[in-house]
Design a protein around this motif. Structure first.
Motif, PDB file in Angstrom:
ATOM      1  N   GLU A 140      19.384  25.868  32.500  1.00  0.00           N
ATOM      2  CA  GLU A 140      18.312  25.099  33.135  1.00  0.00           C
ATOM      3  C   GLU A 140      17.640  25.918  34.231  1.00  0.00           C
ATOM      4  N   THR A 141      18.449  26.571  35.063  1.00  0.00           N
ATOM      5  CA  THR A 141      17.896  27.376  36.150  1.00  0.00           C
ATOM      6  C   THR A 141      17.063  28.527  35.601  1.00  0.00           C
TER       7      THR A 141
ATOM      8  N   ASP B 246      11.915  31.090  34.580  1.00  0.00           N
ATOM      9  CA  ASP B 246      10.962  31.728  33.655  1.00  0.00           C
ATOM     10  C   ASP B 246       9.637  30.976  33.603  1.00  0.00           C
ATOM     11  N   SER B 247       9.685  29.660  33.805  1.00  0.00           N
ATOM     12  CA  SER B 247       8.486  28.826  33.696  1.00  0.00           C
ATOM     13  C   SER B 247       7.738  28.700  35.016  1.00  0.00           C
ATOM     14  N   GLY B 248       8.248  29.343  36.058  1.00  0.00           N
ATOM     15  CA  GLY B 248       7.551  29.338  37.338  1.00  0.00           C
ATOM     16  C   GLY B 248       7.801  28.118  38.194  1.00  0.00           C
ATOM     17  N   PHE B 249       8.823  27.347  37.870  1.00  0.00           N
ATOM     18  CA  PHE B 249       9.110  26.145  38.661  1.00  0.00           C
ATOM     19  C   PHE B 249      10.158  26.380  39.750  1.00  0.00           C
ATOM     20  N   VAL B 250      10.656  27.614  39.844  1.00  0.00           N
ATOM     21  CA  VAL B 250      11.624  27.960  40.888  1.00  0.00           C
ATOM     22  C   VAL B 250      11.045  29.076  41.739  1.00  0.00           C
ATOM     23  N   ASP B 251      11.036  28.876  43.023  1.00  0.00           N
ATOM     24  CA  ASP B 251      10.589  29.922  43.946  1.00  0.00           C
ATOM     25  C   ASP B 251      11.549  31.099  43.889  1.00  0.00           C
TER      26      ASP B 251
ATOM     27  N   ASP C 225      20.619  35.120  25.531  1.00  0.00           N
ATOM     28  CA  ASP C 225      19.205  35.127  25.147  1.00  0.00           C
ATOM     29  C   ASP C 225      18.885  34.083  24.085  1.00  0.00           C
ATOM     30  N   ARG C 226      19.741  33.960  23.062  1.00  0.00           N
ATOM     31  CA  ARG C 226      19.452  32.997  21.989  1.00  0.00           C
ATOM     32  C   ARG C 226      19.562  31.566  22.504  1.00  0.00           C
ATOM     33  N   ARG C 227      20.538  31.326  23.334  1.00  0.00           N
ATOM     34  CA  ARG C 227      20.700  29.981  23.900  1.00  0.00           C
ATOM     35  C   ARG C 227      19.494  29.618  24.768  1.00  0.00           C
ATOM     36  N   LEU C 228      19.038  30.571  25.580  1.00  0.00           N
ATOM     37  CA  LEU C 228      17.871  30.322  26.424  1.00  0.00           C
ATOM     38  C   LEU C 228      16.620  30.136  25.581  1.00  0.00           C
ATOM     39  N   ALA C 229      16.498  30.910  24.490  1.00  0.00           N
ATOM     40  CA  ALA C 229      15.319  30.784  23.623  1.00  0.00           C
ATOM     41  C   ALA C 229      15.249  29.395  23.008  1.00  0.00           C
ATOM     42  N   VAL C 230      16.401  28.849  22.573  1.00  0.00           N
ATOM     43  CA  VAL C 230      16.417  27.511  21.988  1.00  0.00           C
ATOM     44  C   VAL C 230      16.120  26.468  23.058  1.00  0.00           C
ATOM     45  N   TYR C 231      16.745  26.598  24.223  1.00  0.00           N
ATOM     46  CA  TYR C 231      16.490  25.642  25.304  1.00  0.00           C
ATOM     47  C   TYR C 231      15.006  25.651  25.682  1.00  0.00           C
TER      48      TYR C 231
END
Length: 306
Positions: free
Chosen positions: A196-197, A202-207, A218-224
């Motif tokens: 989640e973090t 990566d999406s710019g929602f965390v400073d 990497d694969r787990r993050l890609a699916v999430y």
């Protein structure tokens, strides 16, 4: 009917009005000139077992199977489907027709892949039906379908600040993350998982979030990431033996999918597939496997009873 086996092309030729009795009436084999029919060795073995062929070059069922049938699992699956009333085309592969539809008048609905319980199966290829012949002599069927998860979960309304405390990522401004259902509730806010973090970073929602993506699979993050980008809400699926349980609507507290990434070649042991499907069915969910390449594809697998 006279039946002869050709060792070179591994086919059985049946003459004496075989076309009318075998192909026209019941869809066995391929019609040849002169009212003859060409059968695969599996088709011939089945017809021998049913008494619809007297012999092949003098061989009955047992001797012919020993001489000509290389894969007894295919014969077991063919026999099971035929006994259920289906027409089956057996050339280089098994192709299934809807019950009652003759191969001369219809198109096959898809191919049947045969496996034993110790095999691996690739979900990257198009499979209509997987038939697993187990060590007890039973056949279990699994249906495969591409699915497109789609949801209505919002994005966070603004960026948040993550604090690292005791090895956990904590967001104290919890209200930003509650509508899209990020993190687990804690006394001081919401605790985020690693994936989640990383996604929020990566999406710019965390400073200052660049450091949070290190060490995440990497694969787990890609699916999430793909699931979140589709508007769904992936949460941990650990209790259900999967990577994620996936919600598609904010109005529903029931996750319909259990999603897990596959390894790079898109394969897994059939025993793991069977375990995942049974676990998902037991909690009223569907087992879904994610194929990760340039894009993410989702394959839903369920038990099928032909």
């Amino acid at each position: 009917m006279e039946a002869t086996y050709d060792e070179d092309d591994r086919r059985v030729r049946v003459t004496d009005d075989a076309r009318q009795q075998l192909y026209d009436a019941s869809g066995y084999g391929e019609p040849l000139d002169g009212n003859a029919v060409s059968l695969s060795t599996v088709e011939a073995a089945y017809l021998l077992s049913e008494g619809k062929l007297g012999d092949v070059d003098g061989d009955g069922y047992t001797d012919f199977v020993r001489r000509a049938v290389d894969d007894f699992a295919v014969l077991r699956v063919y026999t099971d489907l035929r006994d259920r009333g289906y027409y089956i085309d057996h050339g280089e592969e098994l192709r299934l027709y809807r019950r009652g539809e003759h191969p001369a008048n219809a198109s096959a609905v898809g191919r049947v892949v045969v496996a034993r319980e110790g095999d691996d199966v690739s979900l990257s290829t198009r499979i209509h039906l997987l038939a697993v012949a187990d060590d007890d002599g039973d056949v279990t069927y699994f249906d495969f379908a591409r699915v497109e998860p789609d949801g209505d979960f919002p994005e966070p309304s603004r960026t948040v600040r993550v604090e690292e405390r005791g090895g956990e990522s904590l967001v104290t401004d919890a209200s930003v993350l509650e509508p899209p259902r990020y993190g687990a509730s804690a006394e001081e806010g919401r605790v985020l998982s690693d994936v989640e973090t990383a996604y929020l970073a990566d999406s710019g929602f965390v400073d200052d979030g660049s450091r949070y993506t290190d060490g995440v699979d990497d694969r787990r993050l890609a699916v999430y990431t793909d699931l979140r980008d589709r508007g769904t809400c992936p949460r941990t699926g650990f209790k259900f033996g999967s990577d994620f349980r996936v919600y598609e609507t904010t109005d529903d507290d029931h996750a319909g999918f259990l999603v897990s990434p596959l390894n790079p070649n898109g394969s897994l042991p059939v025993v793991e597939l069977s375990r995942a499907v049974r676990l998902a069915h037991g909690v009223r969910k569907t087992a879904v496997f994610a194929l990760v390449d340039d894009t993410v594809e989702y394959v839903a697998v369920e038990r099928e009873r032909p």
